[in-house]
Design a protein around this motif. Structure first.
Motif, mmCIF file in Angstrom:
data_model
loop_
_atom_site.group_PDB
_atom_site.id
_atom_site.type_symbol
_atom_site.label_atom_id
_atom_site.label_comp_id
_atom_site.label_asym_id
_atom_site.label_seq_id
_atom_site.Cartn_x
_atom_site.Cartn_y
_atom_site.Cartn_z
ATOM 1 N N ALA A 1 8.504 27.979 1.696
ATOM 2 C CA ALA A 1 9.435 27.019 2.298
ATOM 3 C C ALA A 1 8.908 25.592 2.220
ATOM 4 N N VAL A 2 7.620 25.412 2.498
ATOM 5 C CA VAL A 2 7.056 24.061 2.440
ATOM 6 C C VAL A 2 7.087 23.523 1.010
ATOM 7 N N MET A 3 6.758 24.367 0.054
ATOM 8 C CA MET A 3 6.757 23.904 -1.332
ATOM 9 C C MET A 3 8.173 23.616 -1.822
ATOM 10 N N TRP A 4 9.174 24.263 -1.245
ATOM 11 C CA TRP A 4 10.573 23.917 -1.567
ATOM 12 C C TRP A 4 10.833 22.444 -1.237
ATOM 13 N N THR A 5 10.407 22.019 -0.053
ATOM 14 C CA THR A 5 10.569 20.608 0.318
ATOM 15 C C THR A 5 9.745 19.705 -0.589
ATOM 16 N N VAL A 6 8.527 20.105 -0.889
ATOM 17 C CA VAL A 6 7.648 19.291 -1.737
ATOM 18 C C VAL A 6 8.291 19.018 -3.093
ATOM 19 N N PHE A 7 8.914 20.030 -3.691
ATOM 20 C CA PHE A 7 9.444 19.890 -5.049
ATOM 21 C C PHE A 7 10.898 19.441 -5.102
ATOM 22 N N ASN A 8 11.583 19.401 -3.956
ATOM 23 C CA ASN A 8 13.002 19.058 -3.966
ATOM 24 C C ASN A 8 13.333 17.792 -3.183
ATOM 25 N N THR A 9 12.300 17.018 -2.846
ATOM 26 C CA THR A 9 12.514 15.763 -2.119
ATOM 27 C C THR A 9 11.693 14.654 -2.766
ATOM 28 N N LYS A 10 12.300 13.507 -2.939
ATOM 29 C CA LYS A 10 11.608 12.332 -3.444
ATOM 30 C C LYS A 10 11.473 11.304 -2.333
ATOM 31 N N GLU A 11 10.315 10.662 -2.252
ATOM 32 C CA GLU A 11 10.056 9.693 -1.192
ATOM 33 C C GLU A 11 10.191 8.259 -1.693
ATOM 34 N N TYR A 12 10.485 7.359 -0.755
ATOM 35 C CA TYR A 12 10.560 5.941 -1.078
ATOM 36 C C TYR A 12 9.151 5.356 -1.135
ATOM 37 N N PRO A 13 8.865 4.502 -2.113
ATOM 38 C CA PRO A 13 7.531 3.901 -2.207
ATOM 39 C C PRO A 13 7.357 2.778 -1.190
ATOM 40 N N PRO A 14 6.109 2.395 -0.894
ATOM 41 C CA PRO A 14 5.871 1.218 -0.045
ATOM 42 C C PRO A 14 6.430 -0.030 -0.718
ATOM 43 N N GLU A 15 6.871 -0.988 0.092
ATOM 44 C CA GLU A 15 7.398 -2.229 -0.463
ATOM 45 C C GLU A 15 6.308 -3.048 -1.138
ATOM 46 N N ASP A 16 5.067 -2.942 -0.634
ATOM 47 C CA ASP A 16 3.956 -3.722 -1.189
ATOM 48 C C ASP A 16 2.765 -2.792 -1.396
ATOM 49 N N LEU A 17 2.691 -2.196 -2.586
ATOM 50 C CA LEU A 17 1.649 -1.222 -2.874
ATOM 51 C C LEU A 17 0.269 -1.860 -2.899
ATOM 52 N N GLU A 18 0.178 -3.083 -3.411
ATOM 53 C CA GLU A 18 -1.113 -3.756 -3.471
ATOM 54 C C GLU A 18 -1.660 -4.043 -2.073
ATOM 55 N N LEU A 19 -0.757 -4.427 -1.153
ATOM 56 C CA LEU A 19 -1.181 -4.664 0.225
ATOM 57 C C LEU A 19 -1.680 -3.371 0.868
ATOM 58 N N LEU A 20 -1.001 -2.271 0.562
ATOM 59 C CA LEU A 20 -1.423 -0.974 1.082
ATOM 60 C C LEU A 20 -2.849 -0.658 0.625
ATOM 61 N N ARG A 21 -3.119 -0.856 -0.655
ATOM 62 C CA ARG A 21 -4.461 -0.585 -1.185
ATOM 63 C C ARG A 21 -5.504 -1.509 -0.566
ATOM 64 N N LYS A 22 -5.124 -2.759 -0.364
ATOM 65 C CA LYS A 22 -6.047 -3.720 0.231
ATOM 66 C C LYS A 22 -6.404 -3.339 1.660
ATOM 67 N N GLN A 23 -5.393 -2.948 2.436
ATOM 68 C CA GLN A 23 -5.643 -2.563 3.826
ATOM 69 C C GLN A 23 -6.507 -1.313 3.904
ATOM 70 N N ASN A 24 -6.279 -0.356 3.011
ATOM 71 C CA ASN A 24 -7.102 0.845 2.988
ATOM 72 C C ASN A 24 -8.555 0.515 2.688
ATOM 73 N N LYS A 25 -8.766 -0.410 1.761
ATOM 74 C CA LYS A 25 -10.121 -0.802 1.386
ATOM 75 C C LYS A 25 -10.820 -1.534 2.524
ATOM 76 N N GLU A 26 -10.071 -2.400 3.231
ATOM 77 C CA GLU A 26 -10.654 -3.186 4.325
ATOM 78 C C GLU A 26 -11.075 -2.306 5.488
ATOM 79 N N LYS A 27 -10.246 -1.343 5.842
ATOM 80 C CA LYS A 27 -10.532 -0.524 7.022
ATOM 81 C C LYS A 27 -11.565 0.548 6.735
#
Length: 445
Positions: free
Chosen positions: A202-228
């Motif tokens: 059941a969980v893999m059904w959701t994994v393979f049948n749903t697409k997620e929206y990306p972050p609006e600012d991927l570079e900012l996401l990476r920067k924040q991850n690196k900083e913290k």
């Protein structure tokens, strides 16, 4: 500093899109339902005393306390072009939990069963926590209540099927319902095997049948991850309890007493029903195992009721408001638990579980619907993880207190744990009127 959010313009999703993104909860609830209905039975079979059951169950809330805020925090900060934000956690948890479901009923010793509960519950939490944030990620505000209601439907449906499995294997398939001292019956073992397959599928059904929206600012996401860094992220996860929005603080009290009641029920329904209604404490006797199987049916009843009531609650809340709807539901659950004390006929316990089912449907949807409208989108997973502190903390308190209360005041009679749980649920209902939910009607459309 600028925050990272998911795509702000969210289109309305179709019924089947909401179905697919929620379907994984069917499998997750297989795991939880098998755990809730059968772990006390397994522990008692392996030699556990009644007053030690809460301590043995301590694995569940402690793993939730540790895992959920961390998973929520890091799922907010994860992004893969192929796997998305939440789905990697769905998949990892499903793999580990499914393996644990196969091993749990084959535990040769009590300490192994207790350790396996830690692994199983932790893995279930890895999959489950991001599902709550998933609704906030994927749906516009006007569809979120529908999304949580769909999750509640699958929670109820999965729990019904999983809870009746030992009864079905015993009475329809003809498997053995009893075993020698220290051995788990085949009907319980095969229920867990089916649960492991269902969880993963059941969980893999959701994994393979749903697409997620990306972050609006991927570079900012990476920067924040690196900083913290890793340790900064862990610290922020656990310090979040001191930065909660006002609505979240108010809901925390409601959640505390609601989940204290639920934990009382999950731990003590099997020993309470087998002793108070069936009149036996001998775990090797046919009568005990008949009563334990009936508890599975009772749990199926309350979950089935919850699956049906989940779609009615939005209509009730639109008429009386979400706070009053939650109060009514929790009152039904509290009365249902207390009523078990006065019942001697096993069949009549079904009516008690109807009340519990109404409360369960509301606990799984209304607090989250109220909370989601008070949270910033970019920290939805983080705060949902922090909010789960008030699911696991009352369970830890219950684990520490219930055995002492029964031993000191009630001659170790398990039925009184259900009465304490019923009173706690009624108190939670009263506290729900205190919650500041200014959008309570608008979101229930």
């Amino acid at each position: 500093m600028k925050s990272v959010s998911i795509t702000s313009a969210k289109p309305k999703l179709s019924f089947w899109q909401i179905w697919n993104m929620s379907f994984g909860f069917l499998g997750i609830q297989f795991g939880f339902a098998l755990q809730n209905a059968n772990v006390s039975r397994i522990f008692e079979t392996l030699g556990a005393e009644k007053d030690s059951l809460p301590i043995l169950w301590l694995a569940a809330p402690v793993t939730g306390l540790l895992v959920q805020p961390i998973i929520g925090y890091y799922s907010d900060r994860t992004w893969s072009i192929r796997w998305g934000r939440r789905r990697p956690f769905f998949a990892i948890g499903a793999i580990l939990a499914s393996i644990a479901l196969f091993i749990m009923p084959n535990s040769p010793e009590l300490w192994i069963a207790a350790g396996m509960l830690w692994i199983m519950d932790g893995s279930i939490n890895v999959s489950m926590e991001p599902f709550r944030a998933f609704v906030g990620d994927m749906l516009p505000a006007e569809q979120r209540t529908r999304g949580y209601a769909m999750q509640s439907f699958f929670i109820g449906t999965g729990a019904v099927i999983a809870s009746i499995l030992p009864y079905v294997f015993t009475n329809w398939v003809g498997m053995s319902n009893t075993a020698g001292p220290g051995e788990i019956p085949d009907s319980v073992k095969w229920s867990f095997y089916i649960g492991g397959v269902a969880f993963f599928s059941a969980v893999m059904w959701t994994v393979f049948n749903t697409k997620e929206y990306p972050p609006e600012d991927l570079e900012l996401l990476r920067k924040q991850n690196k900083e913290k860094g890793v340790f900064g992220g862990l610290a922020e996860s656990f310090l979040g309890i001191f930065k909660m929005p006002k609505t979240m603080v108010q809901l925390a009290f409601v959640q505390f007493f609601s989940w204290f009641a639920l934990f009382s029920m999950w731990i003590y329904t099997t020993p309470a029903v087998t002793e108070h209604v069936y009149g036996t404490t001998d775990t090797t006797s046919p009568l005990y195992n008949e009563g334990a199987d009936w508890v599975g049916i009772l749990f199926a009843v309350y979950n089935g009721v919850a699956a049906l009531v989940a779609f009615m609650l939005p209509k009730l809340a639109k008429v009386v408001g979400r706070r009053m709807a939650h109060l009514i539901a929790l009152f039904c659950g509290g009365v249902g638990l207390i009523s078990i004390f006065y019942i001697n006929d096993p069949d009549l316990l079904i009516f008690s579980m109807v009340g519990v089912g109404i409360a369960w449907a509301s606990i799984l949807s209304i607090p989250y619907a109220m909370l989601s409208s008070a949270l910033p989108a970019e920290k939805m997973g983080y705060y949902m993880g922090v909010f789960n502190f008030f699911i696991v903390i009352p369970q830890i308190v219950a684990a520490g207190l219930l055995g002492f209360i029964l031993r000191t005041f009630f001659q170790n009679d398990s039925i009184y744990a259900l009465i304490v749980g019923g009173a706690s649920m009624i108190l939670a209902g009263l506290l729900s009127l205190w919650v500041n939910d200014k959008d309570e009607v608008a979101l229930f459309k």
